[in-house]
Write an enzyme that holds these catalytic residues in place. Structure first.
Site, PDB file in Angstrom:
ATOM      1  N   HIS A 107      61.034  54.851  50.238  1.00  0.00           N
ATOM      2  CA  HIS A 107      59.782  55.606  50.118  1.00  0.00           C
ATOM      3  C   HIS A 107      59.640  56.147  48.678  1.00  0.00           C
ATOM      4  O   HIS A 107      58.568  56.057  48.077  1.00  0.00           O
ATOM      5  CB  HIS A 107      59.768  56.818  51.061  1.00  0.00           C
ATOM      6  CG  HIS A 107      59.686  56.493  52.526  1.00  0.00           C
ATOM      7  ND1 HIS A 107      60.583  56.984  53.447  1.00  0.00           N
ATOM      8  CD2 HIS A 107      58.802  55.754  53.232  1.00  0.00           C
ATOM      9  CE1 HIS A 107      60.243  56.565  54.661  1.00  0.00           C
ATOM     10  NE2 HIS A 107      59.183  55.806  54.558  1.00  0.00           N
ATOM     11  N   LYS A 164      56.204  57.019  67.648  1.00  0.00           N
ATOM     12  CA  LYS A 164      57.544  57.478  67.260  1.00  0.00           C
ATOM     13  C   LYS A 164      57.765  58.928  67.664  1.00  0.00           C
ATOM     14  O   LYS A 164      56.863  59.757  67.536  1.00  0.00           O
ATOM     15  CB  LYS A 164      57.716  57.367  65.735  1.00  0.00           C
ATOM     16  CG  LYS A 164      57.695  55.943  65.209  1.00  0.00           C
ATOM     17  CD  LYS A 164      57.887  55.951  63.695  1.00  0.00           C
ATOM     18  CE  LYS A 164      57.827  54.550  63.110  1.00  0.00           C
ATOM     19  NZ  LYS A 164      57.738  54.576  61.626  1.00  0.00           N
ATOM     20  N   ARG A 221      58.009  45.719  53.245  1.00  0.00           N
ATOM     21  CA  ARG A 221      59.410  45.335  53.034  1.00  0.00           C
ATOM     22  C   ARG A 221      59.662  43.870  53.341  1.00  0.00           C
ATOM     23  O   ARG A 221      60.419  43.203  52.656  1.00  0.00           O
ATOM     24  CB  ARG A 221      60.340  46.192  53.921  1.00  0.00           C
ATOM     25  CG  ARG A 221      60.439  47.628  53.469  1.00  0.00           C
ATOM     26  CD  ARG A 221      61.031  48.481  54.524  1.00  0.00           C
ATOM     27  NE  ARG A 221      60.205  48.425  55.729  1.00  0.00           N
ATOM     28  CZ  ARG A 221      60.386  49.164  56.803  1.00  0.00           C
ATOM     29  NH1 ARG A 221      61.393  50.009  56.843  1.00  0.00           N
ATOM     30  NH2 ARG A 221      59.587  49.061  57.831  1.00  0.00           N
TER      31      ARG A 221
HETATM   32  O1  PNS Z   1      55.739  55.815  58.393  1.00  0.00           O
HETATM   33  P1  PNS Z   1      54.939  55.195  59.509  1.00  0.00           P
HETATM   34  O2  PNS Z   1      55.386  55.742  60.854  1.00  0.00           O
HETATM   35  O3  PNS Z   1      54.946  53.691  59.471  1.00  0.00           O
HETATM   36  O4  PNS Z   1      53.406  55.643  59.265  1.00  0.00           O
HETATM   37  C1  PNS Z   1      52.392  55.304  60.180  1.00  0.00           C
HETATM   38  C2  PNS Z   1      51.215  56.282  60.018  1.00  0.00           C
HETATM   39  C3  PNS Z   1      51.680  57.696  60.238  1.00  0.00           C
HETATM   40  C4  PNS Z   1      50.634  56.136  58.607  1.00  0.00           C
HETATM   41  C5  PNS Z   1      50.126  55.875  61.076  1.00  0.00           C
HETATM   42  O5  PNS Z   1      50.682  55.953  62.359  1.00  0.00           O
HETATM   43  C6  PNS Z   1      48.867  56.743  60.983  1.00  0.00           C
HETATM   44  O6  PNS Z   1      48.033  56.509  60.122  1.00  0.00           O
HETATM   45  N1  PNS Z   1      48.771  57.766  61.864  1.00  0.00           N
HETATM   46  C7  PNS Z   1      47.624  58.644  61.908  1.00  0.00           C
HETATM   47  C8  PNS Z   1      46.627  58.189  62.980  1.00  0.00           C
HETATM   48  C9  PNS Z   1      45.756  57.068  62.452  1.00  0.00           C
HETATM   49  O7  PNS Z   1      44.971  57.239  61.536  1.00  0.00           O
HETATM   50  N2  PNS Z   1      45.878  55.901  63.054  1.00  0.00           N
HETATM   51  C10 PNS Z   1      45.023  54.773  62.712  1.00  0.00           C
HETATM   52  C11 PNS Z   1      45.775  53.559  62.315  1.00  0.00           C
HETATM   53  S1  PNS Z   1      45.686  52.405  63.636  1.00  0.00           S
END
Ligand code: PNS
Length: 162
Positions: free
Chosen positions: A17, A41, A90
């Site tokens: 990150h 998660k 990745r």
């Molecule tokens: O680090 P991660 O868990 O891969 O990040 C995923 C994240 C948090 C960026 C994604 O789940 C997210 O954007 N969550 C907020 C809700 C949202 O906007 N979802 C729409 C995407 S389908």
């Protein structure tokens, strides 16, 4: 590009990150790291703990801010008048999920653009989940996360085993 968002769950932030943040920060005037809820998660660390670990890991970067947002990423973008999302890729296995997320975000707001930065080879196997699993089984995570994060993860794992 004036501003971008680097969203994620950061449970915890890893060296992978940090690499994307350092590279992303060079591309924009301002980069907001936004901790969001990933409904798939269940986090090991509280929001405050995750943000604290991020602060410590990016304090050397003066155009980077750390925020939390409960809700859709596009709402954060609209509220803050930001168009660009930066995500790290990745491996091909990331692609399907990232592709879907980028299209979903685009569908919600057509102005939004997702920019993918390919992770460095040395971080291509690295994930927060792998870090937690290693730490849970007392593996060494020193080279995988910033020093402060290593301390916090080890503390958390020891605390959980008392
Ligand atoms: O680090 P991660 O868990 O891969 O990040 C995923 C994240 C948090 C960026 C994604 O789940 C997210 O954007 N969550 C907020 C809700 C949202 O906007 N979802 C729409 C995407 S389908």
């Amino acid at each position: 590009m004036d501003a971008a968002v680097y969203p994620g769950s950061f449970d915890p932030i890893t060296n992978g990150h940090v690499d994307i943040i350092e590279r992303g920060a060079q591309m924009v005037d301002k980069l907001d790291i936004v901790v969001l809820v990933n409904q798939n998660k269940k986090p090991m660390f509280s929001l405050e703990e995750r943000m604290d670990m991020i602060y410590h890991s990016v304090k050397h970067l003066d155009n980077v801010e750390v925020h939390f947002f409960e809700g859709l990423l596009v709402k954060y973008l609209k509220k803050n008048n930001i168009k660009y999302i930066i995500r790290g890729l990745r491996a091909m296995s990331d692609f399907e999920n990232e592709f879907q997320m980028a299209l979903m975000n685009k569908k919600q707001c057509d102005l939004v653009e997702t920019i993918f930065l390919v992770s460095k080879v040395e971080y291509s196997y690295l994930s927060s989940s792998a870090v937690k699993e290693l730490a849970n089984f007392e593996g060494n995570i020193e080279d995988l996360v910033p020093e402060y994060v290593n301390e916090k993860v080890v503390e958390k794992v020891k605390g959980g085993k008392k």
